[in-house]
Every structure is written in structure tokens, then in C-alpha cells.
Design an enzyme around this catalytic site. Structure first.
Site, PDB file in Angstrom:
ATOM      1  CB  ALA A 167      -0.716  -0.037   1.401  1.00  0.00           C
TER       2      ALA A 167
ATOM      3  CG  ASN B 288      -0.169   8.231  -2.321  1.00  0.00           C
ATOM      4  OD1 ASN B 288       0.978   8.088  -2.678  1.00  0.00           O
ATOM      5  ND2 ASN B 288      -0.812   7.348  -2.815  1.00  0.00           N
TER       6      ASN B 288
ATOM      7  CD  GLU C 265       0.673   2.048   3.981  1.00  0.00           C
ATOM      8  OE1 GLU C 265       1.220   3.237   3.811  1.00  0.00           O
ATOM      9  OE2 GLU C 265       1.227   0.880   3.932  1.00  0.00           O
TER      10      GLU C 265
ATOM     11  CG  HIS D  84       3.481   5.858   6.699  1.00  0.00           C
ATOM     12  ND1 HIS D  84       4.746   6.175   7.228  1.00  0.00           N
ATOM     13  CD2 HIS D  84       3.392   4.698   6.097  1.00  0.00           C
ATOM     14  CE1 HIS D  84       5.348   5.228   6.815  1.00  0.00           C
ATOM     15  NE2 HIS D  84       4.802   4.161   6.046  1.00  0.00           N
TER      16      HIS D  84
ATOM     17  CD  GLU E  90       8.051   3.133   5.494  1.00  0.00           C
ATOM     18  OE1 GLU E  90       7.375   2.424   6.123  1.00  0.00           O
ATOM     19  OE2 GLU E  90       7.494   3.776   4.551  1.00  0.00           O
TER      20      GLU E  90
END
Ligand code: B3K
Ligand code: ZN
Length: 871
Positions: A266, A269, A302, A305, A324
Site C-alpha cells: 500500500a 499518499n 498507512e 504514516h 518506516e
């Protein structure tokens, strides 16, 4: 393919010559190409030493024009290269407009702008944006983006980009458009857009401060009912980040799009995640418990993030673990909080030992913060991710939970909106927690797995425990400094009662001794509890002590590990004996007694029981040897499995009976544990072809209401010669033909079936219409499944397995270099194999190296072959 390959060095970092404040992108999607018009407001960077030219990266596109402040550039004002547009002597502040065209329909690399089924989508990290338009493709150039997309309204009714939709409407000729504004400055690797005819599920989340966030999840029509678990997971993750770190989502909408062709799991964005369907789809009848957990954890990763990665990002790609490692750590803690903490941690530990340790001990060993690379995409490794996560875990542990959370908040506040380095992170940790991390920093800079040797002596009621560290050399790093290693230890008496509470010992010297007093009998040491450091423990613990820990240790990781160590004693001795031409080594009675105790007094968590009854994997067993012999490892493991199955056949039959489903599928700890135990019992019974096992598995296949049980049935049948096997497999393929992700399970089953002609069988499947060479999920299932899950087939003595992989890497490299390079990575550890296997693997690498390769594969193959010279 590019001929020139340039190595980039961390030490060469230079700030960007020009900064970009705003980016306006205008995409005009037509059937044969997409036209891109980009407008940037640019100013000279006062911190950059040299501003005599401005380099914009760009490749695999057609340049149309460039203008500064509306004036088209003359031919001598810019230079166009294969991979860049260079503008000579730009003014100190200006507007640049660039026009170019791209061809998503023929972009099979799956980076930049490309087609996946009915969907056009983007993938920019690490350097895909420079396949979209000309721009400084580096994370330290952060700008605010406005994106306009226009396309045919019938073919692409849904248009998406980062941020809020501020305008949309119809155009002539059946076209329409939409404009998006992202209020947050971001690096170009977080840019995303999507166009397609998509189905959608929708929900909302209200943050603690009352902001209502619109949650949408898009996928190709007909798959909507496979998306609800992902949506629920997203809401869990949003709540967790508020409860744990006090972090609230910062936009009005959070949009996810699931696509079938995606190179990894994945992509985070800003406000518009793009996901592999494999990390979104989960319905009881199509996905296993592991799939459900994967979806939950990747969705959370995700989402996390958004702060650790997006709000504070990386200055350059050498800092990848900044986002990460920290996000993996956050994901791990989230997963642990969802239930079954012990087993969740065991899975994390297993990934480190089975995948990260081999990487750290092979030709591709690199620090969590690498010093150089040729192709960044080759460095999205388990070292940067998982070892990076373990390094964060050590800091969290040293600081204590609350102080660590406060320190992360300090880091996020201090650097909000910036692109920073791992050093900036460590400094923020020191500032907030007061820890001195000077020596600890080696964890970021030094590759290789430290070994920690444990020795004890006991005399007159006093236990002396000595820990000593040593880190073997890795390529380019001969002498290793001393690490600061936290090792949690506890002591138990012979009845299994704790006689010393857990304590973290800091091994920051070559060797240190700790003394514990006041025991009548020698206590049993439980060491590296919870896997407090990513090290290899060298501790030749007595079998009786291991059995005791296996029965009583309060730390599930150490309980499991004691069982593993006990199995390994027999397995390692057996492999060694076989290799020396000796007789097979059988398990001591004590091992069977320990298993019996476990079966009589199982832990409450059934998944832990299953983990403890699972033999160390072939990978784990291979790690015990400097050079591994796949066939001896396979034989030893099979023999021990059969011995256990024979001894406890009746118990396994009973376990299978008592752990059959009694209610409709639910993805929760108790039910997943029950299914694990059922699958484990069937697996042992299949190992000895117990009477009636095929019929039992076929019945399970037919009665199951879920994919976990159905897969357990199929795996039980996989290597049995029985009519049920063929019937069930055919039924499965027929029933799920329209579900590519389920067919991946079918492909993987075929690839991992034990048969003499498995290479030929895999070649046959490569030509099967159910296989698709342009889809990474299919390739990972069939070829990845074969290499990793069918070691005996892959390492077949005639070298046919190596030839197969080399052929497919060469075929793939021209289409999808990222994936080809990942496959090539599976050959690079050849020197860890016995000569018969090593030679064949090396020859396959050499054959690949002789071709005209992408720089992705070139870097991997060259690293693997250099090992030849060094090793
Ligand atoms: N950041 C992406 C991975 C990008 C990989 C580029 N080859 C997903 C993640 O780690 O969350
Ligand atoms: Zn990530």
C-alpha cells in the site's frame, strides 16, 4: 532500461538549489496519452551553495515545452537529458510552466501513472513522480499542490487527487473535470491521483475534538462487500492513534483506493491512499485469518504514516527508516493492542529471525540507515522496516512508555512540516527523555546481527550471569563497535515460580557479569524476554531448563522460544549427522514429555498453543548452520514431525474433534486460535497419512463457512495422494475463478505441492490462462510461493528450479524492474548453501548478469556476485 548506473552516497547530501512553494498540476487524460501541464512557483534556496542551474528529474515521458514567467524557453536556456530537464541560470524567483505527455496504458512498471484493470492510478514513492512530470524528485522539496484532472465522464466517472475537491463540472464531448487542493505542503512522493469507474463504501469518523472525517474506500465494482473489514480497521486505527498518541486526523476526508496491480502492499499518499487489493479485501469466505490481520495492520500502518512520514517526512531516502521504522513500531504496538499480545509479538520475532537475520548475514546486509544505494526501491527492506522498528522499540523500552510517547509528540511538534533526518529524531528523543543515546546510535549505522553469548555459573546460592557481545563483519564494515543492548532477564525456580522479577540488563560493553544472590537451588534463566533487542542469543541451555520454561515462563515469547530451542536441539543434531553420513538422530524422551505437559496444560491462548507445537521453519533451521543443506533440513524436519505425529496421533485426532467450528465465522482471538489448533492437528495427522485424514479434510472443506478452515483442509490434502485431493482442488478452482486473490491461494498451493516434477508443473502454470505475468500478486503467489514454500522443488539437484527463476527474472525485468529485482534477491544468499546448491544458484545469477538489465536488477545481481569474490 538505463545503461548508466550511479551510486548515491548519504554523505554527498546537498540542499536543493531551488525551493518550490506551490505546484499546480493539470492532467488531461485521453485514450492514447495523458497530457500534463505543471506550474511551479519557485525561489532560490538561501541555504544552497550553488544555484547556477536547476535540475528537474523526468524520465519515460515526452517533453513538450517549458516557460519561465510565461515566456517560452529558447533552446539554449535548458538541456534535456534522458532523466532530467536542466534549466540554466534561473532567476531568483519565478514561475515555471512545463508541459509533457505520458502513456499510462503502456506503463507496466507500476510506478508513475499506470493502469490497473479499469483504474488509472499513481505510485510515486520512491521516485515515480519523475515519470509523471519534470520536478526535483526528492523528499526535501515540499510544496502545496493543486491538481486538476479532466477525462471522459463515461469511462472515468470518479476522479480523485490528494486533498479536498474544490471544484468539479462537465466539459464538452462527454468529458468532465475535478480540482483538488491539498492544504498541507508535501514531498512529491506523496502525490496521488486516480481515475476510474469505481464502486465505493462510505463511513465517517468523528475525532475527539469533533471534526467529522468522511471515509471512502473505492474499488472496482462488485468488490464492495470485501471492503468492510478494512473500513472498520481504519476506524480502529484512527481511535488508537488518538488514544495512544493524542494524534487526530487533519483533513476532512480520508480516501482509499484498492487496485489489483500494485508492486507492494500500500501507499500512504496524503489523504488518498492507494492499496493493493490483497491488503484491503477480506470477507470470511474469501480471506483467511492471516489475511484479516494483514489488512488490519497495513490499513493502520498507512494511516499512522499521516503523522510519522507525511507531516514529518524524510530529508533524503537514506533516512527511510525515520518514517518506516517508527511507523512499523506504531503498527506493531497497535496490533499487540488488538488482542493476543504474546502471539502477535512472536510473529514479529519470527519475521526478524527468519527473514531479517538472513538479510543481515548475507551479501545485502546494510544498516538501518544505509550509506549508499544505486536504486532506492531496492532498499525497502526488512532491515529498514522491521529492524528499524525494533530499534525504536528499544528506545521506547529504555524511556518507558509514557516518556517515549511524550518524546514522539515532541519530535512531531518540533519538526512539523519538515523533511528531517534520523539524527534529528534521535536528538528529539534525547531532548525529551533525557536518555544518552550516543552509543545507541550504532544501531542505525552498523549492519549485522549482534550475537549475545550467555554463560552462567552457580555457587553457594549465588548465580553469576555473563553476557558477551560480538558482531560478525558485514560487507564494507569489517570492525563493529560495541552496541548498547537491552536484555530482559527473569529467574525461575525448579517448580516454575518466579524467583527474580523481570529486569533489563544493559550490555554496553564487550562483556558484563551480573550477580544474583540467595537461591537454594540453581535458578532457570529466562533471557531476552519479549525479544528486547534484535540480537541472536547464543545460550546452550540445558534441556530440562528449556522444558521448565516451556511449561512455566510468564513471557509467551520465551515460552515459545524454549519450545523452539528444544526442537532445534534434535533437528540440528539430526541435520549434522545426516550430512556426515551418520544415522538419523531421534528426539529425546524429554521432548515428548514436554509436549505432553503442554497438551495436558495448554495455555489459555490457543494460538500460543499452536505456535508452541509448530516446529521451527526450514528458514529458521537453516539459520543454525553456516552452510545449509536444504535436503538434510527437509528430512530432519519431516522425521521429527512424523515422530511427534505418531506419538500423539490420538491427541491430535481429539484436538481436531474438539476444535471444530461451532459458530459462524468471527475474526477474534478465541476463534482464530481455535482454527489454528484445528489446522495444526490436521497438519500433523497428514504428516503420517493417518487413517481417514483425507476424508476428514474433505469434509472440513465442504462444511466450512470460511476461507481459513477451507485452506487448512486444502493444505492438509495438498501432499496426499488421494482422490479427495484432486476433487477438492478442482472444485476450489472452479468456484473461485472470478476472485483473483483466491486464485492466488490456488496458485500457491500448486507451487508448494511436493512432487518430483514441480518445476515443470510451475512452468505449466505460468502458461495457464489463470496466471497473469503483468500482475505482481500472481507472480508472488506462483514464483514466490515456489522459491520460498517449496525448497525441495526449487533446489532440485539438476538445477531446473534455478533455471526457471532465472528465465522468469529475465522475462520480467523489461516489464517490471522492481519486481524482477525482488525475485533476483532470492538467489543472492547462495553462499550460505552447501556447494551443490550454491553453485547452481550462483550460475543462475551469473546468467542473469550477462543480460542487459534494469539498474534495479543490476544492483541486486552485482551485490550477489560480489559475494562470490569475497566469499
Ligand atoms: N511507503 C510505502 C512503500 C513504498 C515502496 C516503494 N518502492 C508503503 C509503506 O511502507 O507504508
Ligand atoms: Zn510504511
Amino acid at each position: 532500461m538505463t545503461g548508466e548506473t550511479q551510486r548515491k552516497y548519504r554523505a554527498d547530501y546537498q540542499p536543493p538549489a531551488y525551493l518550490v512553494d506551490t505546484v499546480e498540476l493539470d492532467f488531461d487524460i485521453a485514450s492514447d496519452h495523458t497530457r500534463v501541464r505543471a506550474t511551479y512557483s519557485v525561489r532560490r534556496n538561501p541555504d544552497a551553495p550553488d544555484a547556477s542551474q536547476w535540475r528537474l528529474d523526468g524520465r519515460d515521458m515526452s517533453f513538450v515545452s517549458a516557460a519561465i514567467d510565461g515566456r517560452a524557453l529558447a533552446a539554449d536556456e535548458y538541456r534535456l537529458h534522458d532523466d532530467a530537464l536542466i534549466i540554466a541560470n534561473p532567476p531568483s524567483a519565478f514561475t515555471l510552466t512545463v508541459e509533457n505527455t505520458i502513456d499510462p496504458e503502456h506503463n507496466l512498471s507500476l510506478e508513475g501513472f499506470y493502469r490497473s484493470g479499469d483504474i488509472l492510478c499513481t505510485q510515486c514513492e520512491a521516485n515515480g513522480f519523475s515519470r509523471i512530470t519534470y520536478f526535483p524528485d526528492r523528499p526535501d522539496v515540499m510544496a502545496r499542490y493543486t491538481t486538476r484532472i479532466s477525462a471522459d465522464a463515461g469511462e472515468y466517472p470518479v476522479l480523485l487527487a490528494n486533498g479536498n475537491c474544490v471544484q468539479q463540472g462537465g466539459l464538452d464531448d462527454g468529458r468532465h473535470y475535478a480540482v483538488f487542493e491539498d492544504p498541507y505542503a508535501k514531498p512529491c512522493y506523496l502525490f496521488a491521483m486516480v481515475a476510474g469507474d469505481l464502486g465505493m463504501i462510505r463511513d465517517s469518523y468523528t475525532t475527539t475534538s469533533g471534526r467529522v472525517v468522511d471515509l471512502r474506500l473505492y474499488t472496482e465494482h462488485g468488490n464492495e462487500d470485501q471492503c468492510h473489514h478494512a473500513m472498520a480497521s481504519l476506524k480502529q486505527a484512527m481511535a488508537w492513534d488518538e488514544d495512544t498518541y493524542g494524534l487526530e486526523y487533519d483533513l476532512d476526508s480520508y480516501v482509499t483506493v484498492a487496485v489489483g496491480s500494485f508492486n507492494m502492499g500500500a501507499m500512504e499518499n496524503k489523504g488518498l491512499n492507494v492499496f493493493n487489493t490483497a491488503c484491503i479485501f477480506a470477507r470470511a469466505d474469501t480471506a483467511t485469518d492471516s489475511d484479516f490481520a494483514l489488512v488490519r495492520d497495513v490499513v493502520a500502518h498507512e494511516y499512522f504514516h499521516n503523522y510519522t512520514g507525511n507531516r514529518v517526512t524524510c530529508r533524503d531516502w537514506f533516512q527511510l527508516s525515520l518514517k518506516e521504522g517508527l511507523t512499523v513500531y506504531r503498527e506493531h504496538q497497535f496490533a499487540i493492542d488488538q488482542g493476543s499480545p504474546g502471539v502477535t509479538r512472536i510473529r514479529q520475532v519470527r519475521a526478524m529471525r527468519e527473514i531479517q537475520f538472513p538479510e543481515d548475514g548475507g551479501p545485502r546486509a546494510h544498516p538501518v540507515r544505509p550509506d549508499s544505494y544505486v536504486e532506492m526501491n531496492n532498499f525497502y527492506t526488512i532491515t529498514v522496516y522491521e529492524k528499524g522498528g525494533e530499534v525504536i522499540r528499544m528506545i521506547a523500552q529504555m524511556a518507558g512508555r509514557e516518556a517515549f510517547i511524550a518524546a514522539v509528540c515532541h519530535y512531531l511538534d518540533k519538526h512539523d512540516g519538515q523533511a528531517v533526518t534520523i539524527e534529528d529524531f534521535v536528538v528529539a528523543m534525547e531532548e525529551s527523555t533525557g536518555l544518552d543515546l550516543a552509543q545507541f546510535r550504532h544501531w542505525y549505522a552498523q549492519a549485522g546481527t549482534p550475537r549475545v553469548r550467555v554463560t552462567t555459573s552457580f555457587d553457594q546460592g549465588r548465580l553469576q550471569l555473563t553476557l558477551a557481545q560480538h558482531t560478525p563483519a558485514t560487507p564494507g564494515q569489517a570492525d563493529k563497535p560495541l552496541f548498547d543492548i537491552p536484555v530482559e532477564v527473569a529467574l525461575f525456580d525448579s517448580a516454575g515460580a518466579a524467583v527474580r522479577e523481570p529486569e533489563v540488563l544493559r550490555l554496553n560493553d564487550a562483556e558484563k557479569t551480573w550477580t544474583f544472590d540467595g537461591f537454594a537451588d540453581e535458578p532457570t534463566v529466562s533471557a531476552l524476554r519479549g525479544f528486547t533487542a534484535p540480537v541472536r542469543l547464543e545460550y546452550d541451555q540445558h534441556e530440562q531448563a528449556l522444558a521448565r520454561l516451556m511449561a512455566h515462563d510468564s513471557d509467551p515469547v520465551c515460552r515459545w522460544d524454549a519450545a523452539q530451542a528444544l526442537y532445534l536441539k534434535t533437528l540440528v543434531a539430526d541435520v549434522e549427522s545426516r550430512r556426515e553420513g551418520g544415522a538419523a538422530v531421534t528426539a529425546p524422551e524429554l521432548l515428548f514429555e514436554a509436549i505432553e505437559t503442554l497438551l495436558d496444560h495448554p495455555p489459555a491462548d490457543l494460538e500460543l498453543l499452536a505456535e508452541m507445537l509448530t516446529l521451527p521453519s526450514e528458514a529458521m533451521l537453516g539459520e543454525q548452520f553456516d552452510t545449509m543443506d536444504i535436503f538434510a533440513i527437509d528430512a530432519a524436519r519431516r522425521d521429527l514431525k512424523q515422530a511427534i505425529a505418531t506419538r500423539f496421533a490420538a491427541r491430535f485426532e481429539a484436538l481436531a474433534d474438539t476444535h471444530a467450528a461451532e459458530q459462524a465465522y468471527a475474526f477474534d482471538v478465541a476463534e482464530a486460535g481455535r482454527r489454528r489448533v484445528l489446522a495444526l492437528a490436521l497438519d500433523y495427522l497428514a504428516a503420517i497419512e493417518a487413517p481417514g485424514i483425507a476424508a476428514r479434510a474433505a469434509r472440513l472443506y465442504e462444511s466450512a463457512d470460511n476461507m481459513t478452515d477451507r485452506m487448512a483442509a486444502l493444505e492438509t490434502l495438498r501432499d496426499l495422494q488421494s482422490p479427495e485431493r484432486d476433487r477438492v482442488l478442482t472444485d476450489f478452482a472452479g468456484q473461485w475463478a472470478e476472485y483473483p486473490l483466491v486464485m492466488d491461494k490456488w496458485l500457491r498451493l500448486q507451487a508448494t505441492t511436493r512432487r518430483d516434477d514441480s518445476v515443470e508443473h510451475v512452468r505449466g502454470l505460468l502458461a495457464d490462462s489463470r496466471f497473469d505475468f503483468t500482475n505482481p500478486n500472481r507472480i508472488r503467489a506462483l514464483l514466490g510461493g515456489f522459491v520460498r514454500g517449496n525448497r525441495v522443488g526449487f533446489h532440485r539437484a539438476d538445477g531446473a528450479g534455478y533455471a526457471l527463476i532465472a528465465d522468469e527474472i529475465l522475462r520480467l525485468d523489461g516489464l517490471n524492474p522492481q519486481l524482477a529485482a525482488a525475485l533476483a534477491g532470492m538467489l543472492t544468499n547462495w553462499a550460505r548453501h552447501v556447494p551443490a546448491q550454491a553453485e547452481g544458484m550462483r550460475a543462475a545469477l551469473a546468467r542473469i548478469a550477462a543480460a542487459d538489465l534494469s539498474h534495479n536488477s543490476r544492483e541486486i545481481v552485482a551485490t550477489g556476485l560480489e559475494y562470490a569474490e569475497a566469499g
